[in-house]
Design a protein around this motif. Structure first.
Motif, PDB file in Angstrom:
ATOM      1  N   GLN A  48       0.710  -1.112  -0.008  1.00  0.00           N
ATOM      2  CA  GLN A  48      -0.028   0.076  -0.138  1.00  0.00           C
ATOM      3  C   GLN A  48       0.849   1.255   0.177  1.00  0.00           C
ATOM      4  N   GLY A  49       0.479   2.228  -0.773  1.00  0.00           N
ATOM      5  CA  GLY A  49       1.204   3.442  -1.015  1.00  0.00           C
ATOM      6  C   GLY A  49       1.750   3.521  -2.652  1.00  0.00           C
ATOM      7  N   ILE A  50       1.773   2.276  -3.057  1.00  0.00           N
ATOM      8  CA  ILE A  50       2.662   2.274  -4.570  1.00  0.00           C
ATOM      9  C   ILE A  50       1.679   2.613  -5.239  1.00  0.00           C
ATOM     10  N   ASN A  51       0.197   2.534  -4.973  1.00  0.00           N
ATOM     11  CA  ASN A  51      -0.856   2.953  -5.946  1.00  0.00           C
ATOM     12  C   ASN A  51      -0.777   4.422  -6.080  1.00  0.00           C
ATOM     13  N   ASP A  52      -0.249   5.371  -5.076  1.00  0.00           N
ATOM     14  CA  ASP A  52      -0.250   6.777  -5.131  1.00  0.00           C
ATOM     15  C   ASP A  52       0.888   7.033  -6.118  1.00  0.00           C
ATOM     16  N   LEU A  53       1.928   6.232  -6.323  1.00  0.00           N
ATOM     17  CA  LEU A  53       2.864   6.539  -7.435  1.00  0.00           C
ATOM     18  C   LEU A  53       2.627   6.577  -8.682  1.00  0.00           C
ATOM     19  N   VAL A  54       1.392   5.949  -9.209  1.00  0.00           N
ATOM     20  CA  VAL A  54       1.293   6.098 -10.460  1.00  0.00           C
ATOM     21  C   VAL A  54       0.498   7.340 -11.001  1.00  0.00           C
ATOM     22  N   THR A  55      -0.269   8.106  -9.880  1.00  0.00           N
ATOM     23  CA  THR A  55      -0.976   8.861 -10.490  1.00  0.00           C
ATOM     24  C   THR A  55      -0.291  10.130 -10.936  1.00  0.00           C
ATOM     25  N   PRO A  56       0.803  10.699 -10.686  1.00  0.00           N
ATOM     26  CA  PRO A  56       1.774  11.796 -11.431  1.00  0.00           C
ATOM     27  C   PRO A  56       2.040  11.477 -12.823  1.00  0.00           C
ATOM     28  N   PHE A  57       2.384  10.190 -13.062  1.00  0.00           N
ATOM     29  CA  PHE A  57       2.705   9.838 -14.490  1.00  0.00           C
ATOM     30  C   PHE A  57       1.443   9.856 -15.434  1.00  0.00           C
ATOM     31  N   PHE A  58       0.500   9.287 -14.662  1.00  0.00           N
ATOM     32  CA  PHE A  58      -1.074   9.118 -15.631  1.00  0.00           C
ATOM     33  C   PHE A  58      -1.410  10.518 -15.988  1.00  0.00           C
ATOM     34  N   VAL A  59      -1.515  11.340 -14.788  1.00  0.00           N
ATOM     35  CA  VAL A  59      -2.064  12.763 -15.219  1.00  0.00           C
ATOM     36  C   VAL A  59      -1.043  13.423 -16.292  1.00  0.00           C
ATOM     37  N   VAL A  60       0.169  13.379 -16.110  1.00  0.00           N
ATOM     38  CA  VAL A  60       1.369  13.899 -17.010  1.00  0.00           C
ATOM     39  C   VAL A  60       0.970  13.450 -18.384  1.00  0.00           C
ATOM     40  N   PHE A  61       0.947  12.333 -18.561  1.00  0.00           N
ATOM     41  CA  PHE A  61       0.609  11.355 -19.863  1.00  0.00           C
ATOM     42  C   PHE A  61      -0.818  11.709 -20.545  1.00  0.00           C
ATOM     43  N   LEU A  62      -1.806  11.902 -19.675  1.00  0.00           N
ATOM     44  CA  LEU A  62      -3.109  12.301 -20.034  1.00  0.00           C
ATOM     45  C   LEU A  62      -3.232  13.714 -20.482  1.00  0.00           C
ATOM     46  N   SER A  63      -2.266  14.622 -19.961  1.00  0.00           N
ATOM     47  CA  SER A  63      -2.330  16.083 -20.388  1.00  0.00           C
ATOM     48  C   SER A  63      -1.735  16.126 -21.696  1.00  0.00           C
ATOM     49  N   GLU A  64      -0.861  15.118 -22.149  1.00  0.00           N
ATOM     50  CA  GLU A  64      -0.409  15.440 -23.658  1.00  0.00           C
ATOM     51  C   GLU A  64      -1.524  15.347 -24.690  1.00  0.00           C
ATOM     52  N   ILE A 124      -1.071   5.611 -22.808  1.00  0.00           N
ATOM     53  CA  ILE A 124      -0.964   6.434 -21.494  1.00  0.00           C
ATOM     54  C   ILE A 124      -0.743   5.454 -20.240  1.00  0.00           C
ATOM     55  N   GLU A 125      -1.285   4.200 -20.558  1.00  0.00           N
ATOM     56  CA  GLU A 125      -1.257   3.143 -19.638  1.00  0.00           C
ATOM     57  C   GLU A 125       0.233   2.536 -19.640  1.00  0.00           C
ATOM     58  N   ALA A 126       0.768   2.234 -20.758  1.00  0.00           N
ATOM     59  CA  ALA A 126       1.969   1.610 -21.077  1.00  0.00           C
ATOM     60  C   ALA A 126       3.035   2.616 -20.260  1.00  0.00           C
ATOM     61  N   ASP A 127       2.936   3.686 -20.843  1.00  0.00           N
ATOM     62  CA  ASP A 127       3.930   4.829 -20.610  1.00  0.00           C
ATOM     63  C   ASP A 127       4.077   5.165 -18.958  1.00  0.00           C
ATOM     64  N   SER A 128       2.847   5.075 -18.173  1.00  0.00           N
ATOM     65  CA  SER A 128       2.789   5.145 -16.726  1.00  0.00           C
ATOM     66  C   SER A 128       3.190   4.001 -16.335  1.00  0.00           C
ATOM     67  N   PHE A 129       3.173   2.741 -16.689  1.00  0.00           N
ATOM     68  CA  PHE A 129       3.628   1.543 -16.089  1.00  0.00           C
ATOM     69  C   PHE A 129       5.180   1.359 -16.002  1.00  0.00           C
ATOM     70  N   TRP A 130       5.859   1.814 -17.389  1.00  0.00           N
ATOM     71  CA  TRP A 130       7.271   1.875 -17.388  1.00  0.00           C
ATOM     72  C   TRP A 130       7.913   2.885 -16.593  1.00  0.00           C
ATOM     73  N   CYS A 131       7.377   4.032 -16.519  1.00  0.00           N
ATOM     74  CA  CYS A 131       7.818   5.121 -15.975  1.00  0.00           C
ATOM     75  C   CYS A 131       7.846   4.989 -14.475  1.00  0.00           C
ATOM     76  N   MET A 132       6.891   4.452 -14.003  1.00  0.00           N
ATOM     77  CA  MET A 132       6.458   3.960 -12.542  1.00  0.00           C
ATOM     78  C   MET A 132       7.609   2.731 -12.099  1.00  0.00           C
ATOM     79  N   SER A 133       7.841   1.844 -13.168  1.00  0.00           N
ATOM     80  CA  SER A 133       8.637   0.828 -12.809  1.00  0.00           C
ATOM     81  C   SER A 133      10.218   1.270 -12.628  1.00  0.00           C
ATOM     82  N   LYS A 134      10.610   2.383 -13.580  1.00  0.00           N
ATOM     83  CA  LYS A 134      11.949   3.074 -13.464  1.00  0.00           C
ATOM     84  C   LYS A 134      12.021   3.697 -12.033  1.00  0.00           C
TER      85      LYS A 134
END
Length: 485
Positions: free
Chosen positions: A309-325, A347-357
């Protein structure tokens, strides 16, 4: 009066916000290209100060020189001490105001006309082509130009941005016009990003004081190590990595119903609705399904830690940034069903890979017993004891353990203490640092304590609360200090 004095201070001083002295962990302080032109004399005077005095309180100088980092109204291009500004009379002001109102009434019609040409999308939203896709297909800086500034040109004043449930920043659609400095910085980013091989060191230096919204998606991909610096390789890399992610979906996602993965998926399914509950975007079923897939695939590919728990929060900034594109409007109320399937998959794939990095550098925060967090909290305690012994002794006097309030700061990277728009801005700096999330984050946490040192020292009754949000079932129960606001 205080705000005016603050502005005057920065006009007189060559040490602009962010021009800090060397601090361990801050290897890329922000640079201002105007320093070599307009302020070279003042800068030479500053350099004449003995080195001993500069090092006397480097951390406190860092805090003072960056204390206005969140000041959206800081317009350094305006010289309030100039004669033209001082001699401005009421007639000129009234005439200017009338002209602004007239221009505003004319420009308000333009966005509505442009929206009417977008088929299958409601008038309240406008979907655009990804600017990074345009960059990948054409090796020119002009290809990343977009048309989100109609509203910016029509607003003469900067609005007050609320601190809760607000994602847009000063460069988002609906914000006031960009200053000369902001336009210059945006052009600098576009030149770097469109070059044959992007200079990543220079990109980090430019990103330290913040990344313009228009180029933030491609900049984050580069700084996270997801995209290569060579522009010719980026399109193929994106295509390959996105296909690879959805290959994981096809191969592993059905296993969420198997017995050995049921507990992981169940916990993810419980936590997703609690992610940013005040922002409507994250309450949409389609968005929650995307988050479930991202977190489940990451968890089963990293069995050493699994989902915490807490890792779910780390997805949100990437998702918002890539959605704003793809979206010009403020995304917090945007209906993602208006996007095409290809856009959503990107958006989904880029959020996954950047969060993984990101997690690759702090994975020990989430392994058994979370040793990474234990070490970081201890390091924070030692840092505060050196830079502000009075605050440190105050905690000891009232038997306040750093783990009681700093655990969540390390586990969630301050995401539950800051509005999401501020987190995105903070991550611009984190990603520009080689160890931004793992090491520089300590200095940000220490800066929080020093910022509110007076309130902390005045407090004698520290009320203890759980770090978990209401109703949240945690495997790790910890407490936090209730610091006065």
């Amino acid at each position: 009066m205080a705000a005016e004095n603050s502005k005057q201070f920065w006009k007189r001083s060559a040490k602009l916000p962010g021009s800090i002295q060397p601090v361990y962990g801050a290897q890329h302080p922000p640079l201002d290209p105007r320093l070599t032109k307009n302020f070279i004399k003042e800068r030479s005077k500053v350099n004449a100060v003995p080195l001993k005095n500069k090092k006397a309180s480097s951390f406190h100088e860092f805090a003072r020189n960056t204390s206005d980092a969140w000041d959206i109204g800081d317009d350094e291009e305006e010289d309030f001490s100039s004669p033209s500004f001082q001699t401005l009379n009421s007639k000129v002001a009234l005439a200017t105001a009338a002209q602004v109102l007239e221009n505003h009434s004319k420009l308000r019609v333009k966005p509505e006309r442009s929206q009417s040409t977008t088929s299958d999308v409601p008038a309240s939203y406008k979907v655009i082509k990804s600017s990074s896709d345009a960059q990948l297909s054409r090796n020119s800086s002009d290809t990343c130009l977009r048309n989100p500034l109609h509203k910016q040109q029509s607003l003469p004043l900067r609005p007050i941005i609320p601190l809760v449930a607000r994602i847009s920043d000063q460069n988002a659609s609906g914000a006031p016009p960009m200053t000369v400095r902001e336009k210059t910085r945006l052009e600098k980013f576009r030149q770097l990003l469109s070059s044959h091989n992007t200079d990543l060191d220079e990109l980090r230096k430019c990103s330290w004081p913040g990344v313009p919204r228009e180029v933030r998606p491609v900049t984050w991909r580069l700084l996270s190590g997801y995209l290569p610096a060579n522009t010719e390789r980026r399109k193929l890399t994106l295509q390959r990595k996105r296909e690879e992610y959805f290959g994981f979906i096809e191969q592993y996602y059905d296993s969420r119903n198997e017995e050995h993965h049921q507990d992981t998926y169940r916990q993810i399914h419980i936590d997703i609705p609690r992610t940013n509950p005040l922002i409507p975007l994250f309450q949409q079923p389609l968005v929650q399904e995307i988050f479930e897939r991202i977190l489940f695939i990451w968890a089963i590919r990293h069995p050493a830690s699994g989902y915490v728990q807490g890792i779910n929060d780390l997805v949100t900034p990437f998702f918002v940034v890539f959605l704003s594109e793809y979206v010009e409007e403020d995304v917090e109320n945007f209906d993602v069903t208006n996007l095409s399937q290809d856009m959503l998959r990107s958006i989904e794939a880029d959020s996954f890979w950047c969060m993984s990095k990101l997690l690759d550098g702090i994975q020990d925060n989430y392994t058994f017993a979370q040793p990474g967090i234990q070490k970081k909290v201890k390091a924070l305690e030692e840092l505060v004891s050196r830079i502000d012994e009075q605050v440190h002794n105050h905690f000891r006097r009232y038997e306040v353990e750093y783990l009681q309030f700093a655990f969540r700061w390390m586990n969630n990277l301050l995401m539950r203490e800051l509005p999401l728009r501020c987190t995105i801005r903070l991550w611009d700096t984190y990603q520009s640092e080689p160890e931004g999330f793992s090491h520089f984050h300590l200095y940000v946490c220490a800066a929080f304590l020093i910022k509110w040192r007076k309130e902390i020292l005045d407090e004698e009754d520290f009320q203890m609360q759980r770090t978990a949000s209401p109703g949240e079932e945690r495997s790790h129960r910890v407490k936090e200090v209730s610091v006065p606001e």
